[in-house]
Design a protein around this motif. Structure first.
Motif, PDB file in Angstrom:
ATOM      1  N   PHE A 132       0.830  -1.275  -0.230  1.00  0.00           N
ATOM      2  CA  PHE A 132      -0.026   0.177  -0.021  1.00  0.00           C
ATOM      3  C   PHE A 132       0.949   1.255  -0.013  1.00  0.00           C
ATOM      4  CE2 PHE A 132      -2.160   3.475   2.329  1.00  0.00           C
ATOM      5  CZ  PHE A 132      -3.347   3.432   1.792  1.00  0.00           C
ATOM      6  N   THR A 133       1.893   1.265   0.796  1.00  0.00           N
ATOM      7  CA  THR A 133       2.737   2.578   0.968  1.00  0.00           C
ATOM      8  C   THR A 133       3.704   2.645  -0.256  1.00  0.00           C
ATOM      9  OG1 THR A 133       4.613   1.114   2.006  1.00  0.00           O
ATOM     10  CG2 THR A 133       2.879   2.127   3.519  1.00  0.00           C
ATOM     11  N   LYS A 134       4.079   1.666  -1.201  1.00  0.00           N
ATOM     12  CA  LYS A 134       4.647   2.056  -2.395  1.00  0.00           C
ATOM     13  C   LYS A 134       4.025   2.756  -3.249  1.00  0.00           C
ATOM     14  CE  LYS A 134       7.513  -2.022  -2.458  1.00  0.00           C
ATOM     15  NZ  LYS A 134       8.128  -3.158  -3.278  1.00  0.00           N
ATOM     16  N   LEU A 135       2.566   2.902  -3.198  1.00  0.00           N
ATOM     17  CA  LEU A 135       1.832   3.661  -4.204  1.00  0.00           C
ATOM     18  C   LEU A 135       1.940   5.230  -3.702  1.00  0.00           C
ATOM     19  CD1 LEU A 135      -1.546   1.513  -4.010  1.00  0.00           C
ATOM     20  CD2 LEU A 135       0.298   1.630  -5.914  1.00  0.00           C
ATOM     21  N   PHE A 136       2.527   5.426  -2.597  1.00  0.00           N
ATOM     22  CA  PHE A 136       2.588   6.809  -2.170  1.00  0.00           C
ATOM     23  C   PHE A 136       4.035   7.176  -1.965  1.00  0.00           C
ATOM     24  CE2 PHE A 136      -1.764   5.282  -0.911  1.00  0.00           C
ATOM     25  CZ  PHE A 136      -2.468   6.068  -1.333  1.00  0.00           C
ATOM     26  N   SER A 137       4.979   6.310  -2.088  1.00  0.00           N
ATOM     27  CA  SER A 137       6.315   6.535  -1.950  1.00  0.00           C
ATOM     28  C   SER A 137       6.910   7.174  -3.004  1.00  0.00           C
ATOM     29  CB  SER A 137       6.904   5.146  -1.636  1.00  0.00           C
ATOM     30  OG  SER A 137       6.552   4.527  -0.711  1.00  0.00           O
ATOM     31  N   PRO A 138       7.762   8.169  -2.715  1.00  0.00           N
ATOM     32  CA  PRO A 138       8.765   8.831  -3.702  1.00  0.00           C
ATOM     33  C   PRO A 138       9.299   7.923  -4.699  1.00  0.00           C
ATOM     34  CG  PRO A 138       9.311   9.946  -1.552  1.00  0.00           C
ATOM     35  CD  PRO A 138       8.499   8.461  -1.307  1.00  0.00           C
ATOM     36  N   LEU A 233      14.274  17.086  -3.573  1.00  0.00           N
ATOM     37  CA  LEU A 233      13.554  17.246  -2.306  1.00  0.00           C
ATOM     38  C   LEU A 233      12.314  18.098  -2.906  1.00  0.00           C
ATOM     39  CD1 LEU A 233      15.879  18.049   0.672  1.00  0.00           C
ATOM     40  CD2 LEU A 233      14.291  16.335   0.504  1.00  0.00           C
ATOM     41  N   TYR A 234      12.400  19.227  -3.643  1.00  0.00           N
ATOM     42  CA  TYR A 234      11.456  20.074  -4.009  1.00  0.00           C
ATOM     43  C   TYR A 234      10.619  19.061  -5.219  1.00  0.00           C
ATOM     44  CZ  TYR A 234       9.210  23.440  -7.143  1.00  0.00           C
ATOM     45  OH  TYR A 234       8.104  24.082  -7.790  1.00  0.00           O
ATOM     46  N   LYS A 235      11.115  18.173  -6.019  1.00  0.00           N
ATOM     47  CA  LYS A 235      10.482  17.448  -6.993  1.00  0.00           C
ATOM     48  C   LYS A 235       9.669  16.586  -6.117  1.00  0.00           C
ATOM     49  CE  LYS A 235      10.481  15.050 -11.341  1.00  0.00           C
ATOM     50  NZ  LYS A 235      11.427  14.665 -12.373  1.00  0.00           N
ATOM     51  N   GLU A 236       9.877  15.878  -5.288  1.00  0.00           N
ATOM     52  CA  GLU A 236       9.285  14.770  -4.710  1.00  0.00           C
ATOM     53  C   GLU A 236       8.779  14.958  -3.081  1.00  0.00           C
ATOM     54  OE1 GLU A 236       8.991  11.312  -5.889  1.00  0.00           O
ATOM     55  OE2 GLU A 236       9.698  12.315  -7.824  1.00  0.00           O
ATOM     56  N   TRP A 237       8.910  16.246  -2.802  1.00  0.00           N
ATOM     57  CA  TRP A 237       8.435  16.589  -1.398  1.00  0.00           C
ATOM     58  C   TRP A 237       7.697  17.873  -1.519  1.00  0.00           C
ATOM     59  CZ3 TRP A 237      11.584  19.066   2.654  1.00  0.00           C
ATOM     60  CH2 TRP A 237      11.070  19.192   3.865  1.00  0.00           C
ATOM     61  N   ALA A 238       8.343  18.949  -1.928  1.00  0.00           N
ATOM     62  CA  ALA A 238       7.767  20.311  -1.568  1.00  0.00           C
ATOM     63  C   ALA A 238       6.925  20.671  -2.807  1.00  0.00           C
ATOM     64  CB  ALA A 238       8.998  21.218  -1.461  1.00  0.00           C
ATOM     65  N   GLN A 247       6.798  11.434   2.676  1.00  0.00           N
ATOM     66  CA  GLN A 247       7.890  12.276   2.806  1.00  0.00           C
ATOM     67  C   GLN A 247       9.309  11.392   2.624  1.00  0.00           C
ATOM     68  OE1 GLN A 247       7.303  15.663   5.561  1.00  0.00           O
ATOM     69  NE2 GLN A 247       6.650  14.174   6.719  1.00  0.00           N
ATOM     70  N   PRO A 248      10.254  11.869   2.044  1.00  0.00           N
ATOM     71  CA  PRO A 248      11.398  11.092   1.835  1.00  0.00           C
ATOM     72  C   PRO A 248      12.480  11.516   3.232  1.00  0.00           C
ATOM     73  CG  PRO A 248      11.507  12.936   0.441  1.00  0.00           C
ATOM     74  CD  PRO A 248      10.167  12.760   1.096  1.00  0.00           C
ATOM     75  N   ILE A 262      13.435  15.148  12.426  1.00  0.00           N
ATOM     76  CA  ILE A 262      12.254  14.674  13.217  1.00  0.00           C
ATOM     77  C   ILE A 262      11.444  15.487  13.464  1.00  0.00           C
ATOM     78  CG2 ILE A 262      13.415  15.957  15.356  1.00  0.00           C
ATOM     79  CD1 ILE A 262      12.835  12.149  15.638  1.00  0.00           C
ATOM     80  N   TYR A 263      11.279  16.666  13.235  1.00  0.00           N
ATOM     81  CA  TYR A 263      10.138  17.598  13.180  1.00  0.00           C
ATOM     82  C   TYR A 263       8.921  16.908  12.216  1.00  0.00           C
ATOM     83  CZ  TYR A 263       7.022  21.427  11.782  1.00  0.00           C
ATOM     84  OH  TYR A 263       5.996  22.087  11.293  1.00  0.00           O
ATOM     85  N   PHE A 264       9.739  16.735  10.695  1.00  0.00           N
ATOM     86  CA  PHE A 264       8.970  16.346   9.664  1.00  0.00           C
ATOM     87  C   PHE A 264       8.113  14.775  10.062  1.00  0.00           C
ATOM     88  CE2 PHE A 264      10.629  19.962   7.430  1.00  0.00           C
ATOM     89  CZ  PHE A 264       9.517  20.606   7.182  1.00  0.00           C
ATOM     90  N   ALA A 265       8.941  14.138  10.696  1.00  0.00           N
ATOM     91  CA  ALA A 265       8.786  12.764  10.818  1.00  0.00           C
ATOM     92  C   ALA A 265       7.616  13.012  12.024  1.00  0.00           C
ATOM     93  CB  ALA A 265       9.717  12.120  11.592  1.00  0.00           C
ATOM     94  N   TRP A 266       7.846  13.592  12.922  1.00  0.00           N
ATOM     95  CA  TRP A 266       6.546  13.864  13.840  1.00  0.00           C
ATOM     96  C   TRP A 266       5.451  14.520  13.552  1.00  0.00           C
ATOM     97  CZ3 TRP A 266       4.164  18.364  15.992  1.00  0.00           C
ATOM     98  CH2 TRP A 266       3.367  18.057  16.844  1.00  0.00           C
ATOM     99  N   LEU A 267       5.497  15.335  12.577  1.00  0.00           N
ATOM    100  CA  LEU A 267       4.246  16.214  12.030  1.00  0.00           C
ATOM    101  C   LEU A 267       3.632  15.037  11.099  1.00  0.00           C
ATOM    102  CD1 LEU A 267       2.608  18.616  11.403  1.00  0.00           C
ATOM    103  CD2 LEU A 267       4.077  19.478   9.772  1.00  0.00           C
ATOM    104  N   ALA A 268       4.399  14.286  10.338  1.00  0.00           N
ATOM    105  CA  ALA A 268       3.721  13.304   9.362  1.00  0.00           C
ATOM    106  C   ALA A 268       2.912  12.230  10.251  1.00  0.00           C
ATOM    107  CB  ALA A 268       4.687  12.670   8.572  1.00  0.00           C
ATOM    108  N   PHE A 269       3.787  11.855  11.157  1.00  0.00           N
ATOM    109  CA  PHE A 269       2.915  10.847  12.292  1.00  0.00           C
ATOM    110  C   PHE A 269       1.876  11.253  12.964  1.00  0.00           C
ATOM    111  CE2 PHE A 269       2.572   8.464  16.167  1.00  0.00           C
ATOM    112  CZ  PHE A 269       2.569   7.101  15.514  1.00  0.00           C
TER     113      PHE A 269
END
Length: 858
Positions: A132-138, A233-238, A247-248, A262-269
């Motif tokens: 499932f996650t591969k569909l949304f992975s970079p 990062l811009y192309k696959e994330w921002a 998020q990569p 760690i901030y973006f990991a926490w925000l995503a979680f």
């Protein structure tokens, strides 16, 4: 080329002035994407910017002297420097810093960098959600998965024992981190304590100091020597088109450092967990919306024979008049959307949800700590702040090492600084409370005005209570934003005065101050509506007055819950809009103005000058991002019982927040100095404290703000009281039962209405109703609380005690059965520790064999 440092320097730690190396100023080689010195070999690890003044004043001479001494200190500490003038402004000079390999090896030990010793030979179990996650992975073709290694702290003497191709593991972010460490400790004066790039930036000696982005964010570099991590990062994330992708995090951590990662990991979680709460909250909202028409109490309010025949007492003195209960028909239906039995289910669910969120985050955080080599990043490893070291004029015995170490203040001095900080914080908290009192006075005064001036055609859609609530909420939001802006500067000043030892101590101290203030600032008005408004109002014949002048405001006949929901919606929505304006529009506008004011030139602009035109992220980095999300977390959890749509609004906001933060940090800001971080710091205990408090606040909202407990008491015990059908449990007659009777002749001269509505007949209509449980006129204890009131109070207190104990017990069980560290991570950590010990022993064995000694047994 010509020398730009010609003065001699004298310093205890400096070599002879004649031996000081002088660096050269060179012309730009027209390579716009260059990340190297002019020789195209030495990589630029940091850039310093200063501006030459036209008039060489005394201040200019002092700055020049400090700058030259500082740059000489950098070279004596091992950095190599090269200067280039700006192609757009001849006054601006860029000093490029390069960290040679021997300096990297030396300081890698000091800052505790861990490097690979062996490939990870433990196979991790594949997740059941991988498909499932591969569909949304970079895209893995662009961002390759990171190779997993076992690591150990770097030691220069054992560098040959580390994994092959060691140079590739000193990433640009590591190099910049080491360069930043040197810059913060280089002297710019002979005097002790006069060191550090931070002070030079504050004094205007340098205009900026930053590491370089590796390329333009929207243009891929064709040079193989130059990475394109920013472009990826811009192309696959921002990029907005990548909003659905995961998020990569490994690439974010590699490019910006662990603290940003760690901030973006926490925000995503947090956002992922919000999705579950949003679904349940939306279901409760739909349930309330579908049942609002079928609700017995709203039917009775809207019924012309019931609500239309009930005459309500005036809610203010003199100018207010009598009104019929069915005039609140629409607001009663709206209230049923949020005040229903689904609210109780949602409040209990949120109490369990917040526990699961914190426990599962601990597990995920433990995985990141191991993968990112921050599991052993302890406070004692963190170096003191330069500002702290500069003030070390006293001495004390270290209780651990028993050595004498310098400290900036005595025990008495530390108590004085902390006491001063506490008093200042308390003063500002009192100021916030005073502003809340001011808004309350406004509510009391404006309700009186709306009761008089609100035009009759609008009363069907907007009641005086609603108009008062909306305008007061907007004013509260404005006051909150103003006080936040001022207090930001005050909190930073207090924390600087306290002089914490490490940057972690500094951020923890600032975090506590800012959260305490913002907790009071944002939530105080909500707590007032939830737990104080309409609770101490007296009765029509003897109302309670504020300051002896303003009559205390009452809740709507249906309760204060709908007002609390309105307050939360306005503050949450207004805060989100304002933050986006500050975070996105302001940096974009500043960059746009900077580009427009810069003289147009056909010359090629170098990489370091392109970055100089971007905005600095600020000293506190992502502090305000954390603060924004934690305040939102408080709104979602503390008042869940009053607003089940809060998680959905927070989810939508956070989906934008992740991409907005990614966009601005990638495109609008200079590259931040990579920093190491083990976890989210002091925000973790704050979240746990909010989670514990949320159980109590939601239980009290259900008990005292909503009408659920009186309904339950009436449903199960109504046969003892009139207005019910004996034998069958029903809600019929509930509205009539919750309204007490007041004799119009008992009005005081101060409270008696000046005029009556056209439909009111004083001879026929001798009583009016008000929301309370009091004995009627003619009773021996008239207008005193009835026995039913005490039954309801007892039920409310019993409900609070029962719900909090049940939920806290469930939280304890969940915390106990969910381990903080996954078993796989524990196994990998043990394997890594074993390999490290084995590696150290073998290296010691080889060393002793080399010198002809027998090794000691392990």
């Amino acid at each position: 080329m010509y020398n730009i440092m010609e003065e001699e320097y004298e310093c205890e730690n400096d070599p002879d002035p004649k031996e000081i190396l002088l660096y050269e100023q060179v012309e730009f080689n027209s390579d716009s994407g260059s990340l190297f010195f002019n020789d195209d070999e030495r990589r630029i690890d940091f850039v310093l910017v200063y501006e030459d003044e036209v008039y060489e004043s005394r201040q200019f001479q002092r700055r020049k002297r400090q700058r030259q001494y500082f740059e000489a200190s950098l070279m004596n500490m091992g950095l190599e420097l090269e200067a280039t003038k700006s192609v757009l402004n001849e006054k601006v000079v860029f000093v490029k810093c390069h960290t040679p390999w021997d300096v990297l090896y030396k300081y890698a030990e000091v800052v505790h960098i861990k490097l690979p010793i062996q490939l990870n030979d433990l196979k991790s179990k594949a997740s059941a959600f991988n498909c499932f996650t591969k569909l949304f992975s970079p895209s893995e073709d662009l961002i390759h998965p990171e190779t997993e290694y076992f690591t150990a702290p770097f030691e220069k003497e054992r560098k040959s024992h580390f994994y092959k191709d060691l140079e590739q593991f000193f990433t640009p972010s590591m190099r910049s981190r080491i360069a930043s460490f040197i810059l913060t400790r280089a002297y710019y004066e002979k005097n002790e304590g006069e060191f550090g790039i931070t002070k030079l930036l504050d004094r205007g000696v340098y205009k900026a100091a930053y590491p370089l982005h590796d390329c333009r964010f929207n243009v891929k570099s064709e040079n193989q020597k130059r990475p394109n991590e920013r472009y990826l990062l811009y192309k696959e994330w921002a990029h907005p088109r990548s909003f659905y992708k995961l998020q990569p995090l490994d690439l974010i951590r590699k490019y910006y450092g662990e603290k940003v990662g760690i901030y973006f990991a926490w925000l995503a979680f947090y956002t992922e967990m919000l999705a579950f709460a949003a679904v349940v909250g939306l279901g409760c909202f739909i349930f309330g919306y579908q049942t609002k028409e079928a609700s017995t109490w709203s039917k009775e309010v809207c019924d012309p024979q019931i609500g239309g025949s009930i005459i309500m007492c005036p809610q203010c003195d003199r100018e207010c008049t009598y009104w019929r209960l069915n005039s609140t028909c629409e607001s009663s239906k709206k209230l049923c959307i949020f005040d229903n039995f689904g609210t109780l289910v949602f409040a209990v669910f949120m109490a369990v949800w917040v526990t699961l969120f914190l426990e599962f985050w601990k597990r995920y955080q433990a995985e990141l700590e191991y993968e990112w080599d921050t599991a052993t990043f302890l406070e004692q490893e963190e170096q003191p702040r330069p500002e702290y070291e500069a003030k070390c004029i006293h001495e004390r015995v270290n209780p651990v090492t028993q050595d004498i170490e310098p400290v900036p203040y005595s025990n008495c001095g530390k108590c004085m600084r902390v006491s001063c900080g506490i008093c200042t914080v308390l003063f500002w908290v009192v100021l916030v409370i005073a502003s809340v009192v001011g808004v309350i006075v406004y509510r009391l005064a404006v309700f009186f005005a709306f009761s008089i001036c609100l035009l009759e055609p609008f009363r069907e859609y907007v009641t005086p209570q609603m108009a008062t609530s909306v305008t007061a909420s907007i004013i509260s939001l404005v006051i909150i934003m103003i006080l936040n802006t001022v207090y930001d500067k005050v909190a930073i000043w207090i924390t600087d005065f306290e002089l914490p030892r490490t940057k972690t101590d500094y951020e923890n101290s600032l975090t506590l101050k800012m959260f305490l203030f913002q907790f009071v600032n944002y939530y105080s008005s909500c707590f007032y509506i939830a737990f104080f408004k309409g609770k101490i109002v007296g009765y029509p014949g003897d109302p309670v007055y504020w300051l002896g002048k303003y009559r205390n405001e009452e809740c709507d006949p249906g309760g204060c819950l709908i007002e609390l929901t309105t307050q939360l919606t306005i503050i949450m929505g207004g805060k989100a809009v304002w933050n986006n304006i500050q975070e996105v529009l302001m940096p974009w506008i500043k960059n746009l103005i900077g580009r427009c004011t810069t003289k147009a030139s056909e010359k090629v602009t170098p990489r370091w000058e392109q970055d100089y035109q971007l905005q600095p992220l600020g000293k506190l980095g992502l502090f305000y991002e954390y603060l924004e999300m934690v305040i939102q977390f408080g709104f979602v959890t503390l008042f869940a019982a009053s607003f089940p749509l809060a998680p959905l609004l927070a989810l939508v906001n956070n989906l934008f927040e992740i991409r907005v933060d990614a966009w601005k940090i990638t495109t609008q800001f200079r590259r931040v100095v990579p920093e190491k971080a083990q976890d989210i710091g002091s925000w973790q205990p704050i979240l746990q404290g909010v989670a514990i408090l949320a159980v109590v606040t939601n239980a009290m909202i259900i008990a005292f703000t909503s009408d659920m407990i009186p309904r339950l008491v009436y449903y199960w015990a109504f046969s003892v009281y009139p207005y019910g059908d004996y034998g069958n449990h029903t809600m019929k007659g509930y509205i009539n039962n919750t309204l007490s009777i007041f004799n119009i002749s008992d009005f005081s001269h101060r409270s008696k209405p000046l005029q009556n509505p056209v439909w009111f007949d004083p001879e026929r209509d001798t009583t009016c109703r008000y929301r309370d449980f009091r004995y009627p006129p003619g009773h021996p204890r008239q207008y005193e609380y009835s026995i039913y009131y005490w039954h309801v109070i007892a039920a409310k207190l019993a409900f609070i005690i029962l719900l909090t104990h049940v939920v806290y017990f469930a939280k304890f069980i969940l915390s106990y059965i969910i381990p903080d560290v996954p078993a796989v991570v524990k196994q990998q950590m043990k394997r890594e520790n074993y390999l490290t010990q084995k590696w150290l022993y073998e290296s010691q064995l080889n060393l002793k064999k080399h010198v002809g000694c027998t090794p000691d047994p392990v």
